[in-house]
Design a protein around this motif. Structure first.
Motif, short mmCIF file in Angstrom:
data_model
loop_
_atom_site.label_atom_id
_atom_site.label_comp_id
_atom_site.label_asym_id
_atom_site.label_seq_id
_atom_site.Cartn_x
_atom_site.Cartn_y
_atom_site.Cartn_z
N UNK A 85 10.73 105.25 -8.27
CA UNK A 85 11.42 105.58 -9.51
C UNK A 85 10.51 106.39 -10.44
N UNK A 86 9.27 105.94 -10.59
CA UNK A 86 8.32 106.65 -11.44
C UNK A 86 8.04 108.05 -10.91
N UNK A 87 7.84 108.15 -9.60
CA UNK A 87 7.51 109.44 -8.98
C UNK A 87 8.65 110.43 -9.19
N UNK A 88 9.88 110.00 -8.96
CA UNK A 88 11.02 110.89 -9.13
C UNK A 88 11.20 111.28 -10.59
N UNK A 89 11.02 110.34 -11.49
CA UNK A 89 11.13 110.63 -12.92
C UNK A 89 10.10 111.66 -13.36
N UNK A 90 8.86 111.45 -12.95
CA UNK A 90 7.78 112.36 -13.35
C UNK A 90 7.96 113.74 -12.74
N UNK A 91 8.59 113.80 -11.57
CA UNK A 91 8.81 115.11 -10.94
C UNK A 91 9.88 115.92 -11.66
N UNK A 92 10.84 115.25 -12.30
CA UNK A 92 11.95 115.94 -12.95
C UNK A 92 11.68 116.23 -14.42
N UNK A 93 10.93 115.37 -15.09
CA UNK A 93 10.78 115.47 -16.55
C UNK A 93 10.25 116.81 -17.04
N UNK A 94 9.30 117.48 -16.34
CA UNK A 94 8.86 118.80 -16.84
C UNK A 94 9.99 119.80 -16.98
N UNK A 95 11.05 119.64 -16.18
CA UNK A 95 12.20 120.55 -16.29
C UNK A 95 12.87 120.40 -17.65
N UNK A 96 12.85 119.19 -18.22
CA UNK A 96 13.43 118.98 -19.55
C UNK A 96 12.64 119.77 -20.59
N UNK A 97 11.32 119.73 -20.48
CA UNK A 97 10.47 120.49 -21.41
C UNK A 97 10.72 121.99 -21.24
N UNK A 98 10.80 122.43 -19.98
CA UNK A 98 11.00 123.86 -19.71
C UNK A 98 12.34 124.35 -20.26
N UNK A 99 13.40 123.56 -20.07
CA UNK A 99 14.72 123.97 -20.54
C UNK A 99 14.81 123.95 -22.07
N UNK A 100 14.09 123.02 -22.69
CA UNK A 100 14.05 123.00 -24.15
C UNK A 100 13.36 124.24 -24.68
N UNK A 101 12.25 124.63 -24.04
CA UNK A 101 11.55 125.85 -24.44
C UNK A 101 12.43 127.08 -24.20
N UNK A 102 13.21 127.06 -23.11
CA UNK A 102 14.12 128.16 -22.82
C UNK A 102 15.21 128.27 -23.88
N UNK A 103 15.70 127.15 -24.38
CA UNK A 103 16.70 127.17 -25.45
C UNK A 103 16.15 127.82 -26.70
N UNK A 104 14.86 127.62 -26.94
CA UNK A 104 14.24 128.20 -28.13
C UNK A 104 14.13 129.71 -28.02
N UNK A 105 13.97 130.23 -26.79
CA UNK A 105 13.78 131.67 -26.59
C UNK A 105 15.09 132.39 -26.33
N UNK A 106 15.98 131.76 -25.58
CA UNK A 106 17.22 132.41 -25.18
C UNK A 106 18.31 132.13 -26.22
N UNK A 107 18.76 133.15 -26.90
CA UNK A 107 19.75 132.96 -27.96
C UNK A 107 21.19 133.07 -27.46
N UNK A 108 21.37 133.36 -26.19
CA UNK A 108 22.72 133.50 -25.64
C UNK A 108 23.27 132.12 -25.25
N UNK A 109 24.50 131.86 -25.61
CA UNK A 109 25.13 130.61 -25.22
C UNK A 109 25.68 130.70 -23.81
N UNK A 110 25.30 129.77 -22.94
CA UNK A 110 25.75 129.80 -21.54
C UNK A 110 26.19 128.41 -21.14
N UNK A 111 27.44 128.31 -20.66
CA UNK A 111 27.95 127.01 -20.24
C UNK A 111 27.19 126.47 -19.03
#
Length: 220
Positions: A85-111
């Protein structure tokens, strides 16, 4: 016995193992576990490299960051002790950071972006709900900082809220069980007792362990 209290509380790693077994039905279970480790390591390396890139690192430093991410700290400790559980969680969590940073840069709304971000948020919650509660303490300041520096704060806010709403909708069947489980965990901490203690009395008895070891050695 110390894992019995987790029954019905975490799902993703068990489902991934079952999925891999369904794909490779003739492989021994040891090989299935090896494939699991390979998959999560590849995901962790990729997500952490993308995360580093979104945070401003160049390609070489992003790959170096990913290398250290999968070879040090929480990830490698989870592999060492077999905490899927820990290993899978830690492997996915950086994607949350990356997507948050992408939201800050990308101003286009995409479903598609909203759907992907909401799906990942729900996925990490099903993987390791307590980890989400702990990680959110570090993620919240980063999210606020990303919102403040965003080129289009309204767009950022809308995309984040819609993604969060989708995630809540997807995890809503599990929420009642999660709150009961989470407060039970907190109660165990306040009583200074390890969760699961007493579920299998005699399991750690010296005579049982000796006979168990003898059965393994003799194959009986």
């Amino acid at each position: 016995q110390y894992a019995a209290h987790l029954r019905g509380s975490r799902f993703s790693s068990a489902c991934l193992l079952a999925f891999l077994k369904a794909i490779f039905p003739y492989l021994p279970i040891f090989n299935i576990h090896s494939i699991f480790y390979f998959v999560v390591t590849a995901v962790a390396f990729s997500s952490s490299a993308v995360c580093a890139s979104k945070l401003g690192f160049n390609t070489a430093w992003s790959y170096l960051f990913a290398f250290f991410y999968v070879s040090q700290g929480w990830f490698i400790n989870g592999i060492t002790i077999g905490n899927y559980d820990n290993v899978l969680f830690v492997s996915i969590f950086p994607a949350v950071i990356a997507l948050t940073a992408e939201m800050s840069e990308n101003t286009k709304g995409a479903w598609t972006f909203i759907f992907m971000f909401g799906l990942i948020l729900a996925g990490i919650f099903y993987t390791y709900p307590e980890g989400c509660a702990v990680a959110s303490l570090g993620y919240l300041p980063f999210m606020i900082w990303s919102f403040v520096k965003s080129r289009d704060r309204t767009n950022f806010f809308i995309k984040f809220c819609l993604s969060l709403a989708l995630a809540i909708l997807l995890v809503s069947p599990y929420l009642p069980h999660f709150f009961g489980f989470f407060f039970n965990q907190l109660g165990s901490i306040s009583m200074c007792s390890r969760p699961g203690t007493g579920n299998s009395p005699g399991l750690l008895d010296g005579r049982f362990l000796s006979s168990f070891y003898a059965c393994i050695v003799t194959g009986k």
